[in-house]
Design a protein around this motif. Sequence first.
Motif, PDB file in Angstrom:
ATOM      1  N   LEU A   1     -13.238   7.888   1.447  1.00  0.00           N
ATOM      2  CA  LEU A   1     -11.918   8.446   1.187  1.00  0.00           C
ATOM      3  C   LEU A   1     -11.594   8.424  -0.303  1.00  0.00           C
TER       4      LEU A   1
ATOM      5  N   GLN B   1      -2.889   9.972   4.443  1.00  0.00           N
ATOM      6  CA  GLN B   1      -4.038   9.813   5.321  1.00  0.00           C
ATOM      7  C   GLN B   1      -4.549   8.371   5.306  1.00  0.00           C
ATOM      8  N   THR B   2      -4.609   7.789   4.131  1.00  0.00           N
ATOM      9  CA  THR B   2      -5.115   6.415   4.028  1.00  0.00           C
ATOM     10  C   THR B   2      -4.211   5.424   4.763  1.00  0.00           C
ATOM     11  N   HIS B   3      -2.897   5.693   4.771  1.00  0.00           N
ATOM     12  CA  HIS B   3      -1.967   4.815   5.479  1.00  0.00           C
ATOM     13  C   HIS B   3      -2.206   4.879   6.985  1.00  0.00           C
TER      14      HIS B   3
ATOM     15  N   GLN C   1       0.819  -1.203   0.000  1.00  0.00           N
ATOM     16  CA  GLN C   1       0.000   0.000   0.000  1.00  0.00           C
ATOM     17  C   GLN C   1       0.860   1.263   0.000  1.00  0.00           C
TER      18      GLN C   1
ATOM     19  N   ASN D   1      -9.612   6.966  -2.468  1.00  0.00           N
ATOM     20  CA  ASN D   1      -8.774   5.781  -2.441  1.00  0.00           C
ATOM     21  C   ASN D   1      -8.173   5.444  -3.801  1.00  0.00           C
TER      22      ASN D   1
ATOM     23  N   CYS E   1     -14.043   4.273   5.424  1.00  0.00           N
ATOM     24  CA  CYS E   1     -12.842   4.526   4.631  1.00  0.00           C
ATOM     25  C   CYS E   1     -13.006   4.021   3.201  1.00  0.00           C
TER      26      CYS E   1
ATOM     27  N   ASP F   1      -5.501   0.997  -2.003  1.00  0.00           N
ATOM     28  CA  ASP F   1      -6.203   1.340  -0.764  1.00  0.00           C
ATOM     29  C   ASP F   1      -7.504   0.560  -0.649  1.00  0.00           C
ATOM     30  N   GLN F   2      -8.240   0.484  -1.740  1.00  0.00           N
ATOM     31  CA  GLN F   2      -9.514  -0.241  -1.727  1.00  0.00           C
ATOM     32  C   GLN F   2      -9.311  -1.713  -1.389  1.00  0.00           C
TER      33      GLN F   2
ATOM     34  N   TRP G   1      -8.741  -1.917   2.369  1.00  0.00           N
ATOM     35  CA  TRP G   1      -9.998  -1.784   3.126  1.00  0.00           C
ATOM     36  C   TRP G   1     -10.835  -3.049   3.021  1.00  0.00           C
TER      37      TRP G   1
END
Length: 280
Positions: free
Chosen positions: A225, A158-160, A32, A227, A221, A231-232, A235
């Motif tokens: 977000l 932010q996603t991390h 990621q 993404n 998320c 990222d997806q 999640w």
Amino acid sequence: MKSVITIYEKISILSLDVVAGAVCCSAMFARQMHIKIFWYQYFVLASSVWLIYTIDHLLDAVRNPTLISPRHRFHKKYQKTLCILSVLVCVITTWLAFTKLPIAVIWFGMALGASMLVYLALTHFFSFSFFFKEGWVAFLYTLGVWGSVAVQTSHIQQTHLFAGGIFGMIILQQAMLLAWYESEEDTQQEMLSLMQRQNAAHLHLFLKALIILALGATIGCLLLLNNTSLDQKVWLTLLIIASLLSVITFFSGLFREAYSYRFLSDGILLLPVWMIVDTF
């Protein structure tokens, strides 16, 4: 089929499924964050996790001769062999860590190692009423798996951060789930756990609240977000893990027999392996 179950029981007793789960989750976060992790970094992570769990179980076995779980009986029976193996693994791990790892990871690992020594001391040599063993384990495990990857980049997004936070909630959910399942066993053996301060009903209620929080945060998320495709996938993986832990929680009657709850709760952390083999 029975032979397969027996083999996995041995793997679980030796905490090798926990080790594999830590490596798989670390690889997921590395992908990621677009960080290349070399084999020796995974080896150091895997051996460190194995050492911590093995030393913890060996200390339990030495201090509590009336332990009743298969895991502790095994460590009691083979404590000499496991002690020798632990020393050997520790020497190899230390050499690899100080000769191969990036300096940021070395400093991070030293701080984490000191925290783990404090945990072992509080668990096995002191009895503090305020000590939240499950919370500490979840925090240190999360730092070891996610944090050891995050310190290798200066571009934390932010996603991390959200992924690390939700992963921490899931690990706490897993730790509390095991404490709830093994509450009677811990009480009989006078082992330090959350159950010494909370009854099973209160713990189960808090566990349900944590489940709702983890599932809600992961879905939020995924939907809200900005993404990337990676990222997806993270999640989605975390959502599946949290959902399976929820099933083990709400349908406890199906999983109490033969410690199947422990095999499943540890084994589902292997699910991120699909992100390692997935190239799309």
